[in-house]
Write a protein that holds these residues in place. Structure first.
Motif, PDB file in Angstrom:
ATOM      1  N   VAL A  66       0.816  -1.097  -0.026  1.00  0.00           N
ATOM      2  CA  VAL A  66       0.020   0.003  -0.093  1.00  0.00           C
ATOM      3  C   VAL A  66       0.779   1.569   0.110  1.00  0.00           C
ATOM      4  N   TYR A  67       1.843   1.286   0.694  1.00  0.00           N
ATOM      5  CA  TYR A  67       2.962   2.376   0.930  1.00  0.00           C
ATOM      6  C   TYR A  67       3.484   2.834  -0.539  1.00  0.00           C
ATOM      7  N   PHE A  68       4.100   1.557  -0.954  1.00  0.00           N
ATOM      8  CA  PHE A  68       4.815   1.820  -2.572  1.00  0.00           C
ATOM      9  C   PHE A  68       3.731   2.126  -3.552  1.00  0.00           C
ATOM     10  N   PHE A  69       2.337   1.601  -3.451  1.00  0.00           N
ATOM     11  CA  PHE A  69       1.408   2.156  -4.380  1.00  0.00           C
ATOM     12  C   PHE A  69       1.060   3.556  -4.237  1.00  0.00           C
ATOM     13  N   LEU A  70       1.135   4.031  -3.045  1.00  0.00           N
ATOM     14  CA  LEU A  70       0.762   5.490  -2.626  1.00  0.00           C
ATOM     15  C   LEU A  70       2.098   6.320  -2.810  1.00  0.00           C
ATOM     16  N   ASP A  81     -11.117   3.334  -2.833  1.00  0.00           N
ATOM     17  CA  ASP A  81     -11.567   2.377  -3.906  1.00  0.00           C
ATOM     18  C   ASP A  81     -10.550   2.214  -4.854  1.00  0.00           C
ATOM     19  N   GLU A  82      -9.719   3.335  -5.296  1.00  0.00           N
ATOM     20  CA  GLU A  82      -8.667   3.248  -6.306  1.00  0.00           C
ATOM     21  C   GLU A  82      -7.620   2.134  -5.898  1.00  0.00           C
ATOM     22  N   ILE A  83      -7.214   2.407  -4.466  1.00  0.00           N
ATOM     23  CA  ILE A  83      -6.372   1.180  -3.904  1.00  0.00           C
ATOM     24  C   ILE A  83      -6.848   0.073  -4.003  1.00  0.00           C
ATOM     25  N   GLN A  84      -8.150  -0.211  -3.557  1.00  0.00           N
ATOM     26  CA  GLN A  84      -8.828  -1.480  -3.488  1.00  0.00           C
ATOM     27  C   GLN A  84      -8.845  -2.177  -4.802  1.00  0.00           C
ATOM     28  N   ASP A  85      -9.171  -1.474  -5.830  1.00  0.00           N
ATOM     29  CA  ASP A  85      -9.275  -1.875  -7.288  1.00  0.00           C
ATOM     30  C   ASP A  85      -7.959  -2.388  -7.672  1.00  0.00           C
ATOM     31  N   THR A  86      -7.108  -1.291  -7.591  1.00  0.00           N
ATOM     32  CA  THR A  86      -5.569  -1.518  -8.139  1.00  0.00           C
ATOM     33  C   THR A  86      -4.941  -2.812  -7.512  1.00  0.00           C
ATOM     34  N   LEU A  87      -4.999  -2.849  -6.225  1.00  0.00           N
ATOM     35  CA  LEU A  87      -4.379  -3.876  -5.398  1.00  0.00           C
ATOM     36  C   LEU A  87      -5.260  -5.030  -5.350  1.00  0.00           C
ATOM     37  N   GLY A  88      -6.444  -5.253  -5.517  1.00  0.00           N
ATOM     38  CA  GLY A  88      -7.325  -6.525  -5.331  1.00  0.00           C
ATOM     39  C   GLY A  88      -7.510  -6.495  -3.669  1.00  0.00           C
ATOM     40  N   ALA A 130      -9.311  -5.129   5.004  1.00  0.00           N
ATOM     41  CA  ALA A 130      -8.069  -5.198   5.293  1.00  0.00           C
ATOM     42  C   ALA A 130      -7.244  -4.110   4.785  1.00  0.00           C
ATOM     43  N   LEU A 131      -7.724  -3.190   3.816  1.00  0.00           N
ATOM     44  CA  LEU A 131      -6.924  -2.079   3.352  1.00  0.00           C
ATOM     45  C   LEU A 131      -7.246  -0.909   4.664  1.00  0.00           C
ATOM     46  N   LEU A 132      -8.534  -0.827   5.120  1.00  0.00           N
ATOM     47  CA  LEU A 132      -8.425   0.131   6.092  1.00  0.00           C
ATOM     48  C   LEU A 132      -8.020  -0.061   7.027  1.00  0.00           C
ATOM     49  N   SER A 133      -7.665  -1.273   7.707  1.00  0.00           N
ATOM     50  CA  SER A 133      -6.758  -1.655   8.542  1.00  0.00           C
ATOM     51  C   SER A 133      -5.213  -1.197   8.423  1.00  0.00           C
ATOM     52  N   VAL A 134      -4.766  -1.291   7.082  1.00  0.00           N
ATOM     53  CA  VAL A 134      -3.604  -1.072   6.830  1.00  0.00           C
ATOM     54  C   VAL A 134      -3.285   0.645   6.841  1.00  0.00           C
ATOM     55  N   LEU A 135      -4.296   1.186   6.313  1.00  0.00           N
ATOM     56  CA  LEU A 135      -4.227   2.707   6.233  1.00  0.00           C
ATOM     57  C   LEU A 135      -4.154   3.271   7.575  1.00  0.00           C
ATOM     58  N   LYS A 136      -5.151   2.481   8.377  1.00  0.00           N
ATOM     59  CA  LYS A 136      -5.069   3.242   9.614  1.00  0.00           C
ATOM     60  C   LYS A 136      -3.727   2.895  10.522  1.00  0.00           C
ATOM     61  N   ASN A 155     -10.910  12.962   0.448  1.00  0.00           N
ATOM     62  CA  ASN A 155     -10.970  11.548   0.348  1.00  0.00           C
ATOM     63  C   ASN A 155     -10.029  10.707  -0.229  1.00  0.00           C
ATOM     64  N   GLU A 156      -8.621  11.237  -0.270  1.00  0.00           N
ATOM     65  CA  GLU A 156      -7.446  10.559  -0.897  1.00  0.00           C
ATOM     66  C   GLU A 156      -6.489  10.179   0.316  1.00  0.00           C
ATOM     67  N   TYR A 157      -5.698   9.376  -0.015  1.00  0.00           N
ATOM     68  CA  TYR A 157      -4.462   9.210   0.864  1.00  0.00           C
ATOM     69  C   TYR A 157      -3.144   9.427   0.174  1.00  0.00           C
ATOM     70  N   VAL A 158      -2.270  10.158   0.936  1.00  0.00           N
ATOM     71  CA  VAL A 158      -1.007  10.301   0.324  1.00  0.00           C
ATOM     72  C   VAL A 158       0.133   9.943   1.389  1.00  0.00           C
ATOM     73  N   CYS A 159       1.684   9.755   0.773  1.00  0.00           N
ATOM     74  CA  CYS A 159       2.576   9.375   1.827  1.00  0.00           C
ATOM     75  C   CYS A 159       2.974  10.676   2.434  1.00  0.00           C
ATOM     76  N   ALA A 160       3.399  10.784   3.763  1.00  0.00           N
ATOM     77  CA  ALA A 160       3.509  11.869   4.385  1.00  0.00           C
ATOM     78  C   ALA A 160       4.941  12.356   4.424  1.00  0.00           C
TER      79      ALA A 160
END
Length: 76
Positions: free
Chosen positions: A27-31, A40-47, A52-58, A71-76
């Protein structure tokens, strides 16, 4: 006469050392490469399943590696 083209290879920063989970690394590498993305974009791309995705993002947010921007996530 030949034309030479410069081959530009993208360079990436090494992943943070405190990333141990394969999903968190993915997820980090994707972002990092996408710049920003919605859940939704992360979920669709990474499957990944949304739960699970929300847990990782948290987890990434808690460690200060990812931030939510609207509504988007970015690397800090």
């Amino acid at each position: 006469m030949s034309i030479q083209q410069a081959v530009v290879k993208p360079t990436f920063e090494p992943l943070p050392e405190n990333l141990t989970s394969p999903r968190a690394k993915l997820v980090y590498f994707f972002l990092e490469t996408a710049g920003s993305a919605t859940v939704d974009e992360i979920q669709d791309t990474l499957g990944m399943k949304k739960i699970a995705l929300l847990s990782v993002l948290k987890s990434l947010s808690k460690e200060g590696l990812v931030e939510r921007d609207g509504n988007e996530y970015v690397c800090a």
